[in-house]
Design a protein around this motif. Structure first.
Motif, short mmCIF file in Angstrom:
data_model
loop_
_atom_site.label_atom_id
_atom_site.label_comp_id
_atom_site.label_asym_id
_atom_site.label_seq_id
_atom_site.Cartn_x
_atom_site.Cartn_y
_atom_site.Cartn_z
N GLY A 22 18.03 3.56 81.98
CA GLY A 22 17.18 2.40 82.07
C GLY A 22 17.55 1.23 80.94
N VAL A 23 18.90 1.37 80.12
CA VAL A 23 19.08 0.43 79.26
C VAL A 23 19.84 -0.56 79.95
N VAL A 24 20.49 -0.58 81.05
CA VAL A 24 20.91 -1.89 81.53
C VAL A 24 20.17 -2.68 82.43
N PRO A 25 19.79 -3.88 81.85
CA PRO A 25 18.90 -4.75 82.56
C PRO A 25 19.36 -5.05 84.05
N SER A 26 18.38 -5.85 84.57
CA SER A 26 18.67 -6.23 85.92
C SER A 26 19.79 -7.10 86.21
N SER A 27 19.87 -7.99 85.19
CA SER A 27 21.00 -8.88 85.07
C SER A 27 22.32 -8.42 85.34
N ARG A 80 22.04 -5.22 71.23
CA ARG A 80 22.89 -4.45 71.64
C ARG A 80 23.57 -4.66 72.98
N THR A 81 24.73 -4.81 73.03
CA THR A 81 25.36 -4.82 74.48
C THR A 81 25.58 -3.39 74.95
N ILE A 82 25.84 -3.42 76.24
CA ILE A 82 26.13 -2.17 77.00
C ILE A 82 27.48 -1.57 76.33
N TRP A 83 28.23 -2.36 75.97
CA TRP A 83 29.32 -1.79 75.36
C TRP A 83 29.14 -0.87 74.20
#
Length: 248
Positions: A22-27, A80-83
């Motif tokens: 769940g750390v990937v936001p909807s955007s 923090r970015t997803i990367w």
């Protein structure tokens, strides 16, 4: 050559795990899922617009591709970015034992087979679970199964290939973690402060080519027989399409 598992597939599994957490936001959901599905769908499901990229890059995912697909998307964790989170997951696999633990935890991403009894609300996982028959769920399930079938030598080879695969990101990882060093790829060596170029390291790992050249990476286990079969299937499919056009 491995039948299915490669370092790039571990990278995809780590990204799937982040999405499940769940750390990937909807955007960023659509870009991330599109990136994942582009490597998981059958070859014949790809559009003609993807032909050039398939011909050029095959079906492997370089660490640079993972970075490009995730670095521009902020995560649900501020700052923090997803990367950043993906890099943390990849470098958390810092020993052969950690690699085993990574695959042992993959079933936690899947829905349990229905046994007629509903789980109590408090026991339900807080992460997103995947259907076992969905593209992501099937990939997770097969990867975990293939890992359990590996002989020790094959598992060790996969581990060494992962070290080589993520080596180009060491400089980026050190900026986030100043304590990281040349021996960060193995927590056992780091814990006892062994010289990564010393006798013991060479005995265990040999002279690993920890460079970022594409050829060096591909020569060390980033292509599986499954990838080769997909590439051949793609080439046959492309020849059949060309044959149809010529008949017209």
């Amino acid at each position: 050559m491995s039948r299915h598992l490669t370092p790039s597939k571990i990278g995809l599994l780590a990204l799937i795990r982040l999405y499940s957490d769940g750390v990937v936001p909807s955007s960023a959901t659509i870009p991330v899922l599109s990136f994942l599905i582009s490597y998981l769908l059958p070859v014949r499901s790809k559009t003609s617009q993807e032909d050039d990229s398939v011909s050029r890059d095959g079906f492997t995912v370089s660490i640079q591709k993972l970075q490009s697909a995730t670095i521009s998307h902020a995560s649900a964790i501020p700052g923090r970015t997803i990367w950043d989170l993906l890099l943390k997951q990849l470098w958390a696999i810092n020993s052969l034992d950690a690699l085993h633990a990574f695959f042992d935890e993959l079933p936690l991403l899947l829905e349990k087979p229905f046994d007629g009894n509903a789980d109590p609300p408090d026991s339900r996982p807080k992460r997103m679970l995947f259907s076992r028959n969905s593209p992501l769920g099937a990939f997770v399930r097969r990867s975990q199964l293939e890992f359990t079938r590996l002989q020790f030598h094959d598992g060790s080879t996969l581990w060494k290939s992962l070290i080589i695969y993520r080596a180009p990101t060491l400089a980026v990882w050190k900026r986030r973690n100043p304590a990281a060093g040349p021996s960060s790829y193995d927590s056992n060596l780091q814990a006892v402060s062994f010289d990564p170029t010393g006798t013991l390291s060479n005995l265990v790992y040999g002279n690993l080519p920890l460079d970022s050249s594409k050829d060096g990476i591909l020569k060390h286990g980033n292509t599986s027989t499954d990838d080769m079969e997909k590439l051949l299937d793609y080439q046959v499919s492309r020849m059949q399409r060309s044959s149809v056009l010529w008949n017209f």
